[in-house]
Motif scaffolding. Structure first.
Motif, short mmCIF file in Angstrom:
data_model
loop_
_atom_site.label_atom_id
_atom_site.label_comp_id
_atom_site.label_asym_id
_atom_site.label_seq_id
_atom_site.Cartn_x
_atom_site.Cartn_y
_atom_site.Cartn_z
N GLY A 10 0.81 -1.20 0.00
CA GLY A 10 0.00 0.00 0.00
C GLY A 10 0.84 1.25 0.00
O GLY A 10 2.05 1.20 -0.25
N LEU A 11 0.17 2.36 0.25
CA LEU A 11 0.83 3.67 0.29
C LEU A 11 0.92 4.14 1.74
O LEU A 11 -0.08 4.09 2.47
CB LEU A 11 0.01 4.67 -0.53
CG LEU A 11 0.46 6.13 -0.48
CD1 LEU A 11 1.86 6.28 -1.08
CD2 LEU A 11 -0.54 7.01 -1.22
N VAL A 12 2.09 4.58 2.12
CA VAL A 12 2.32 5.03 3.49
C VAL A 12 3.25 6.22 3.47
O VAL A 12 4.04 6.38 2.52
CB VAL A 12 2.88 3.88 4.35
CG1 VAL A 12 4.28 3.49 3.88
CG2 VAL A 12 2.87 4.21 5.82
N GLN A 13 3.18 7.05 4.48
CA GLN A 13 4.08 8.19 4.58
C GLN A 13 5.42 7.77 5.17
O GLN A 13 5.53 6.73 5.82
CB GLN A 13 3.45 9.27 5.46
CG GLN A 13 2.24 9.95 4.83
CD GLN A 13 1.72 11.09 5.69
OE1 GLN A 13 1.88 11.11 6.91
NE2 GLN A 13 1.09 12.06 5.05
N THR A 14 6.42 8.60 4.94
CA THR A 14 7.73 8.35 5.51
C THR A 14 7.62 8.18 7.03
O THR A 14 6.93 8.94 7.70
CB THR A 14 8.67 9.53 5.21
OG1 THR A 14 8.88 9.61 3.79
CG2 THR A 14 10.02 9.33 5.88
N GLY A 15 8.29 7.12 7.51
CA GLY A 15 8.24 6.82 8.93
C GLY A 15 7.14 5.85 9.31
O GLY A 15 7.10 5.39 10.46
N GLY A 16 6.27 5.55 8.38
CA GLY A 16 5.16 4.65 8.66
C GLY A 16 5.57 3.19 8.61
O GLY A 16 6.73 2.85 8.41
N SER A 17 4.57 2.34 8.79
CA SER A 17 4.80 0.89 8.84
C SER A 17 3.82 0.15 7.94
O SER A 17 2.69 0.61 7.73
CB SER A 17 4.64 0.37 10.27
OG SER A 17 5.58 0.96 11.15
N LEU A 18 4.26 -0.97 7.45
CA LEU A 18 3.42 -1.90 6.70
C LEU A 18 3.85 -3.31 7.06
O LEU A 18 5.01 -3.55 7.41
CB LEU A 18 3.55 -1.70 5.19
CG LEU A 18 2.88 -0.49 4.55
CD1 LEU A 18 3.28 -0.38 3.09
CD2 LEU A 18 1.37 -0.56 4.69
N ARG A 19 2.91 -4.24 6.93
CA ARG A 19 3.23 -5.65 7.15
C ARG A 19 2.79 -6.44 5.94
O ARG A 19 1.61 -6.48 5.61
CB ARG A 19 2.52 -6.17 8.40
CG ARG A 19 2.91 -7.59 8.80
CD ARG A 19 2.25 -7.96 10.12
NE ARG A 19 2.74 -9.22 10.66
CZ ARG A 19 2.00 -10.30 10.82
NH1 ARG A 19 0.73 -10.28 10.46
NH2 ARG A 19 2.52 -11.39 11.35
N LEU A 20 3.76 -7.06 5.30
CA LEU A 20 3.48 -7.90 4.14
C LEU A 20 3.33 -9.36 4.58
O LEU A 20 4.01 -9.80 5.51
CB LEU A 20 4.59 -7.80 3.11
CG LEU A 20 4.96 -6.40 2.61
CD1 LEU A 20 6.04 -6.50 1.53
CD2 LEU A 20 3.75 -5.66 2.10
N SER A 21 2.46 -10.06 3.90
CA SER A 21 2.28 -11.48 4.16
C SER A 21 2.29 -12.23 2.84
O SER A 21 1.87 -11.70 1.80
CB SER A 21 0.97 -11.74 4.89
OG SER A 21 0.96 -11.12 6.16
N CYS A 22 2.74 -13.47 2.90
CA CYS A 22 2.76 -14.33 1.72
C CYS A 22 2.41 -15.74 2.17
O CYS A 22 3.13 -16.32 3.00
CB CYS A 22 4.13 -14.30 1.06
SG CYS A 22 4.33 -15.44 -0.32
N ALA A 23 1.31 -16.26 1.67
CA ALA A 23 0.84 -17.59 2.05
C ALA A 23 1.04 -18.56 0.90
O ALA A 23 0.64 -18.28 -0.24
CB ALA A 23 -0.63 -17.53 2.44
#
Length: 120
Positions: A10-23
């Motif tokens: 997704g789209l996030v601002q600098t300093g933000g967080s994301l969590r990717l998953s792969c099943a």
């Protein structure tokens, strides 16, 4: 045949967080290595982080201290927790798994990729 389903980009601002998953699903005996790669526009695909079946991990210098790779062997899933994101982390992120068949052969499969965009 093995199918990989990625999620979490997704789209996030600098300093933000994301969590990717792969099943992973399909026909295999076990999964050996699970990895995350990324490819920024105009650049070569590069390894971000990997995790072996026993839990040992490795990661690129550019993400050390910010990204954490983990896996859930019961669910055949690998995650990439990305914190303190920077604009240079913007890329398509791909998971790759090395599966082992019941005959002991190893095969590698790629996910379809998920876009991560970090705005400044």
């Amino acid at each position: 045949q093995v199918q990989l389903v990625e999620s979490g980009g997704g789209l996030v601002q600098t300093g933000g967080s994301l969590r990717l998953s792969c099943a992973a699903s399909g026909s295999f005996s076990s999964i050996n290595v699970m990895e995350w790669y990324r490819q920024a526009r105009g650049k070569q695909r590069e390894l971000v982080a990997g995790i072996a079946s026993g839990g040992s991990t490795n990661s690129a210098d550019a993400v050390k201290g910010r990204f954490t790779i983990s896996r859930d062997n019961a669910k055949n899933t690998v995650h990439l927790q990305m914190n303190s994101l920077k604009p240079e982390d913007t890329a398509v992120y791909y998971c790759r798994v090395t599966v082992v068949t019941d005959r002991g052969y190893e095969y590698q499969y790629w996910g379809q990729g998920t876009q991560v965009s970090v705005s400044s």
